[in-house]
Structure formats: C-alpha cells, structure tokens
Motif scaffolding. Sequence first.
Motif, short mmCIF file in Angstrom:
data_model
loop_
_atom_site.label_atom_id
_atom_site.label_comp_id
_atom_site.label_asym_id
_atom_site.label_seq_id
_atom_site.Cartn_x
_atom_site.Cartn_y
_atom_site.Cartn_z
N ARG A 77 0.81 -1.16 -0.03
CA ARG A 77 -0.01 0.13 -0.12
C ARG A 77 0.91 1.36 0.14
NH1 ARG A 77 -4.11 1.26 5.01
NH2 ARG A 77 -4.98 3.38 4.28
N LEU A 78 1.92 1.31 0.84
CA LEU A 78 2.75 2.50 0.85
C LEU A 78 3.61 2.73 -0.55
CD1 LEU A 78 4.12 1.68 4.56
CD2 LEU A 78 2.51 3.80 3.78
N ARG A 79 3.98 1.53 -1.02
CA ARG A 79 4.81 1.51 -2.29
C ARG A 79 3.65 2.33 -3.46
NH1 ARG A 79 8.03 -4.09 -1.68
NH2 ARG A 79 9.82 -3.42 -0.99
N ALA A 80 2.59 1.72 -3.23
CA ALA A 80 1.80 2.22 -4.45
C ALA A 80 1.52 3.65 -4.28
CB ALA A 80 0.20 1.39 -4.15
N LEU A 81 1.37 4.30 -3.11
CA LEU A 81 1.31 5.77 -2.84
C LEU A 81 2.51 6.52 -3.15
CD1 LEU A 81 -0.48 6.11 0.66
CD2 LEU A 81 -1.26 6.67 -1.47
N ALA A 82 3.69 6.01 -2.87
CA ALA A 82 5.04 6.55 -3.42
C ALA A 82 5.09 6.71 -4.87
CB ALA A 82 6.16 5.75 -2.89
N ALA A 83 4.56 5.36 -5.62
CA ALA A 83 4.66 5.23 -6.95
C ALA A 83 3.66 6.41 -7.65
CB ALA A 83 4.38 4.03 -7.48
N ALA B 258 0.91 13.35 1.37
CA ALA B 258 0.00 13.72 2.59
C ALA B 258 -0.49 12.50 3.08
CB ALA B 258 -1.12 14.64 2.66
N GLN B 259 -1.05 11.50 2.04
CA GLN B 259 -1.65 10.37 2.11
C GLN B 259 -0.66 9.31 2.80
OE1 GLN B 259 -3.91 8.84 -1.23
NE2 GLN B 259 -4.95 10.84 -1.39
N PHE B 260 0.61 9.48 2.13
CA PHE B 260 1.83 8.52 2.35
C PHE B 260 2.14 8.50 4.02
CE2 PHE B 260 6.13 7.59 2.96
CZ PHE B 260 6.48 6.41 2.53
N HIS B 261 2.34 9.78 4.28
CA HIS B 261 2.65 10.20 5.66
C HIS B 261 1.26 9.65 6.81
CE1 HIS B 261 6.58 12.24 5.81
NE2 HIS B 261 6.08 12.52 4.35
N GLY B 262 0.21 9.83 6.44
CA GLY B 262 -0.87 9.53 7.44
C GLY B 262 -0.99 7.80 7.28
N THR B 263 -0.88 7.28 6.12
CA THR B 263 -0.76 5.83 6.14
C THR B 263 0.16 5.14 7.07
OG1 THR B 263 -1.84 5.89 3.83
CG2 THR B 263 -0.73 3.87 4.61
N LEU B 264 1.52 5.91 6.89
CA LEU B 264 2.61 5.37 7.78
C LEU B 264 1.91 5.39 9.18
CD1 LEU B 264 5.73 7.52 6.56
CD2 LEU B 264 5.25 5.06 6.55
N PHE C 182 -4.11 12.81 13.57
CA PHE C 182 -3.07 14.09 14.09
C PHE C 182 -2.20 14.45 12.93
CE2 PHE C 182 0.13 15.90 16.88
CZ PHE C 182 -0.47 17.22 16.93
N VAL C 183 -1.61 13.07 12.45
CA VAL C 183 -0.64 13.29 11.15
C VAL C 183 -1.18 14.05 10.00
CG1 VAL C 183 0.96 12.34 9.50
CG2 VAL C 183 0.98 11.67 12.03
N VAL C 184 -2.38 13.70 9.73
CA VAL C 184 -3.32 13.98 8.42
C VAL C 184 -3.31 15.68 8.56
CG1 VAL C 184 -5.29 13.91 7.19
CG2 VAL C 184 -4.18 11.93 7.95
N GLN C 185 -3.59 16.16 9.79
CA GLN C 185 -4.10 17.35 10.31
C GLN C 185 -2.75 18.36 10.07
OE1 GLN C 185 -5.83 17.24 13.99
NE2 GLN C 185 -7.86 16.84 13.28
N LEU C 186 -1.54 17.80 10.73
CA LEU C 186 -0.25 18.37 10.54
C LEU C 186 0.29 18.52 8.91
CD1 LEU C 186 1.47 16.83 13.46
CD2 LEU C 186 0.70 19.04 13.44
N CYS C 187 -0.16 17.35 8.24
CA CYS C 187 0.30 17.48 6.88
C CYS C 187 -0.70 18.58 6.11
CB CYS C 187 0.24 16.35 6.14
SG CYS C 187 1.32 14.80 6.64
N SER C 188 -1.67 18.87 6.64
CA SER C 188 -2.48 19.87 5.84
C SER C 188 -1.94 21.29 6.45
CB SER C 188 -3.98 19.99 6.32
OG SER C 188 -4.45 18.57 5.95
N ARG C 189 -1.66 21.32 7.76
CA ARG C 189 -1.24 22.60 7.78
C ARG C 189 0.54 22.71 7.24
NH1 ARG C 189 -1.27 23.45 14.22
NH2 ARG C 189 -0.91 25.70 13.52
#
Length: 247
Positions: free
Chosen positions: A125-131, A150-156, A168-175
């Motif tokens: 899943r993570l590799r797909a997002l990176a690709a 942003a999805q990559f970091h949130g998925t991690l 929380f990570v998704v919110q931080l990525c938005s900011r």
Amino acid sequence: MTARRVASALRAAATASPVSGAGAQRHERIYQAISAAIIEHRLQPGARLREDALADVFGVSRTGIRKVLQRLAMDQLITLTPGKGASVTRPSAEEAREVFEARRLVECGAMLPLAQTLDAAGLTRLRALAAQEQQALEAGEQSAAIQCSAQFHGTLAALAGNQTLATFVVQLCSRSSLILAVYGNAGNLGCDCTDHQQLLELLEKGDGKAAAAFMAKHLEDIEASLSIGDEPQAVPDLQDVFAGYRR
C-alpha cells in the motif's frame, strides 16, 4: 463568550432542525472541495473567502456555507475574524516551526512500532502511494503529488496501529501544505518521493531506529527548504477555483 451567549447558543442548537442526509452529504462535498483547494494551493494563504460568493459557487445558502467554514476553522485551515469574515489561514514563522517540531515528535515516534508490525500488504500500500506520487511529479500534476505525499505520511501513522495518531498526522500535513504555500520556493512540494522510497527500504528491513532517524532528517530537510517572507493577501476568483465542482 458570556454565560448568556453560551446559553443562547445551546438553546439554538437544541431547537435547530437536523440536517437531512442529502444536506449533510452536500456539506461534506463542499468541505472536501474547499479543503482540497487549500491543501493543493489553489486557494493561497490569506485569501478571503466571502460567504455570498461561496454560496453562489456551490448553490447553497449562506447558512450552509457558514457551517462548512466553521468546520474548516476547527481544522485550522481557515481563520474566522469578527467583522472581516473567513480567510485561508496564513501560518506565522513561529507556527511553522511548531508544526514541524510536532511532526518530528509524532512521526519519528511511529517508526519504531511500524517497523515491527508492517506486513506485506501494508508495504504494498505504501509503495503504491509512493509510486503515484512519483507519477504525478513526472506528469507535472503538483496537486496530485501533494495529496499523495500527505496520504503517504498519514498511512504510515495508521499502519503503526494508532488511528488517533494518524488523524493528527493528516492534520499536521494539511498545515504543512499551508506553510509550504507561504514559505516554500516555487515548485517546492516539500517531500522528496525518493526519500519515501528509501524510508520504505528501512522499514522493510525492520530497522525502526534507522527509519526514525531518516524521518527526522526528511522533515528537517523540508523545514530547511523554507524561505520566510511576506506575501500580500489575495482575493481569489472563486468561480475559477471551483470551476470543476459539480453540485
């Protein structure tokens, strides 16, 4: 807020008619459309968001738009100022430093448990997002690349086993996206997708300490790429920004 105003607000909420399912879905679509425009930098920090103009764009009442703006304000994507209305949040230099400090504390801490629990499905899943991020960059699709990052970091964070942390990570990525829009150089997406690929290699090896150190450097490099400066507030053409929105 005075006790009288609080009581009045509570009475209003208690007597207000509930939003219908269709109305709630429409509000959700509008929320997603505006938040995406902010995160993708189509609405720049400081841009004013007039209620009447938004109501016209989305074909809803100003009351409905006000509810969406209140939700966006809670997510710190916009700022509501009495007498001036809504505008896209413009982070200060101090706020920018605090956001990246918070990201280092939260995201680096997630690497140790993630390295121990990451399975083949999660890695795929993570590799797909990176690709997808790499493909978007090669195609010049900056908005899509920002979303994938942003999805990559949130998925991690989600795969580390803590959904609250992931939110929380998704919110931080938005900011962070707002911070990049204000202080980033032209064409700067923040994340380097090759960094994401290297991080996955460390996680696949189960080396949580190395992954945490690499994440720290990754976030430090993003912060170091910022150039603090002033930009004038913009008045966007909302019809143009949301030209592709379907009611």
